[in-house]
Design a protein around this motif. Sequence first.
Motif, PDB file in Angstrom:
ATOM      1  N   VAL A 119       0.668  -0.911   0.051  1.00 19.60           N
ATOM      2  CA  VAL A 119      -0.058   0.160   0.193  1.00 19.60           C
ATOM      3  C   VAL A 119       1.194   1.570   0.220  1.00 19.60           C
ATOM      4  CG1 VAL A 119      -1.890   0.951   1.089  1.00 19.60           C
ATOM      5  CG2 VAL A 119      -1.752  -1.049   1.132  1.00 19.60           C
ATOM      6  N   SER A 120       0.519   2.008  -0.639  1.00 23.15           N
ATOM      7  CA  SER A 120       0.965   3.554  -1.082  1.00 23.15           C
ATOM      8  C   SER A 120       0.787   4.048   0.155  1.00 23.15           C
ATOM      9  CB  SER A 120       1.321   4.421  -2.185  1.00 23.15           C
ATOM     10  OG  SER A 120       1.459   5.169  -2.568  1.00 23.15           O
ATOM     11  N   PRO A 121       2.241   4.619   0.544  1.00 24.05           N
ATOM     12  CA  PRO A 121       2.160   6.097   1.706  1.00 24.05           C
ATOM     13  C   PRO A 121       0.985   7.035   1.185  1.00 24.05           C
ATOM     14  CG  PRO A 121       4.586   6.149   1.041  1.00 24.05           C
ATOM     15  CD  PRO A 121       3.640   5.058   0.173  1.00 24.05           C
ATOM     16  N   CYS A 122       0.814   6.726  -0.271  1.00 23.72           N
ATOM     17  CA  CYS A 122      -0.165   7.881  -0.460  1.00 23.72           C
ATOM     18  C   CYS A 122      -1.235   7.962  -1.036  1.00 23.72           C
ATOM     19  CB  CYS A 122       0.784   9.074  -1.797  1.00 23.72           C
ATOM     20  SG  CYS A 122       2.482   9.450  -1.653  1.00 23.72           S
ATOM     21  N   VAL A 123      -2.277   6.858  -0.334  1.00 19.72           N
ATOM     22  CA  VAL A 123      -3.249   6.869  -0.374  1.00 19.72           C
ATOM     23  C   VAL A 123      -3.882   7.526   0.492  1.00 19.72           C
ATOM     24  CG1 VAL A 123      -4.909   4.565   0.206  1.00 19.72           C
ATOM     25  CG2 VAL A 123      -2.373   4.336  -0.806  1.00 19.72           C
TER      26      VAL A 123
END
Length: 284
Positions: free
Chosen positions: A230-234
Amino acid sequence: MEDKFQSARVTSFYRKDGNIEFQDILIEYKLNSSDVTFETVEAYVGKPNEISFNAQTNQISGFFQRKEDLFQTNSIVFSYSDYSKKFKVFLTVKKEGKVISYRELTTSPPNPPTIPPNFITLPSISYESKRSVIGSTEYQVIRVRFQAGSDLSAFKQLNAYIGRPSIISLGADNFNVINYIYASFYDTSSQNFLFITPELNSTYKIIVIGSTADAKGNRSIDTIPPPPPVSPCVGSVNAPTIIGNCANHCLVIDLVGNQMEFTAKATIESANEDYLYLDTKRWT
């Protein structure tokens, strides 16, 4: 020199890819203790009259191939394009680049198997794939398993082959696999076939071959790569944008060329002094 190995053995397997006949040399080992501190376990293979270990220089010479158990699977596999040859193997434990323990093993050439005339149905197979960081590199790790509770006692040979879905195929004899990338042997302790690849986003076809004394069977399965983490930018918003209500308090984000510009706005309606600050964090 202290013997760090609890056990070590070498087994040779015959393999055919198209018209080329190979031997796969499987080296399996166990160390005396799981808390042994070492840098690497490496194996060296060479012709019996050429490869040697010099205790004075702590060097192995005369080998034509060297491999490290990079993934700590307690096994190392070599492949050679002439199944009739005999080889000598030095299996070493190294600390700070120096050999601190070794075992000397000798291979026996495998016999080409007789292709069983009959067919047998292999148990169903499934797979799981995940991303795993080994050392400082991320890999795709694929494990193929038979259906839980399957009785495999009758099978004398169980191998799995991985390849590109449109390239790998089963030979006309329904026993040999052609155009594969590499093979894996069934691990009875972990009860799976293990494949490790640096190609995180690749799909594969895996063909499993099994044989008894008089029958052969196969299964195949297509894999899909594991999802990325999961991207930290989600949940973030794209610029330009306005966060909040500028009638009271808001953050205005603009793009100026390839730079982001942040402007905090607030309406102060109190005679008291208010503290206004902006806290940001950059993710790449």
